[in-house]
Design a protein around this motif. Structure first.
Motif, short mmCIF file in Angstrom:
data_model
loop_
_atom_site.label_atom_id
_atom_site.label_comp_id
_atom_site.label_asym_id
_atom_site.label_seq_id
_atom_site.Cartn_x
_atom_site.Cartn_y
_atom_site.Cartn_z
N GLU A 49 0.73 -1.13 -0.06
CA GLU A 49 0.26 0.22 0.04
C GLU A 49 0.85 0.77 -0.20
O GLU A 49 1.91 1.13 0.75
N GLN A 64 1.31 -4.96 3.93
CA GLN A 64 -0.46 -5.47 3.66
C GLN A 64 -0.90 -7.11 4.17
O GLN A 64 0.02 -7.75 2.88
N SER A 66 -2.72 -10.55 5.64
CA SER A 66 -3.52 -11.14 6.48
C SER A 66 -3.76 -12.62 6.20
O SER A 66 -4.62 -13.04 6.49
N SER A 88 6.87 -0.76 7.31
CA SER A 88 6.05 0.60 6.83
C SER A 88 7.38 1.64 6.64
O SER A 88 7.90 1.86 7.76
#
Length: 125
Positions: A49, A64, A66, A88
């Protein structure tokens, strides 16, 4: 140094090729179940992202994920010759242009590991 008899060259080459194929299969967890991790499935759950749509020369990137594994490490290549690490990161582009950004994401648990390499394109105005 003695060389092998000619009749042994073919079988030895075939055995060497088979051993290399076995090592490639055993060490490449990216497209099969490897040591209990379905790497293909886990890699498909990793995304980059970014906030490049906000405009400006500084872009915030994040991973990201999951899936069921832990993110062990993330190494970034920003497409302009600079690199960084972390889940990040913020990057300042000096020149306008379109850049291919790649993250190498190590996923795993225990001694088991998969490597995902998602990419994205960012345009700096």
């Amino acid at each position: 140094m003695k060389s092998l008899p000619l009749f042994l060259h073919g079988p030895i080459l075939r055995l060497t090729a088979m051993a290399l194929l076995f090592l490639m299969f055993a060490c490449n967890g990216d497209d099969d179940v490897f040591q209990g991790i379905d790497c293909e499935q886990e890699i498909g759950l990793v995304q980059i992202e970014d906030d490049s749509a906000q405009g400006g020369m500084t872009v915030q990137f994040s991973i990201q994920y999951s899936g069921n594994q832990s993110v062990r490490a993330v190494n970034w290549d920003f497409g302009d010759g600079t690199k960084d690490s972390g889940t990040s990161v913020s990057h300042l582009y000096i020149n306008s242009g379109t850049y291919q950004v790649q993250a190498q994401v190590s996923l795993g648990s225990g001694e088991n590991e998969c490597l995902a390499e998602p990419t994205t394109s960012v345009t700096i105005q």
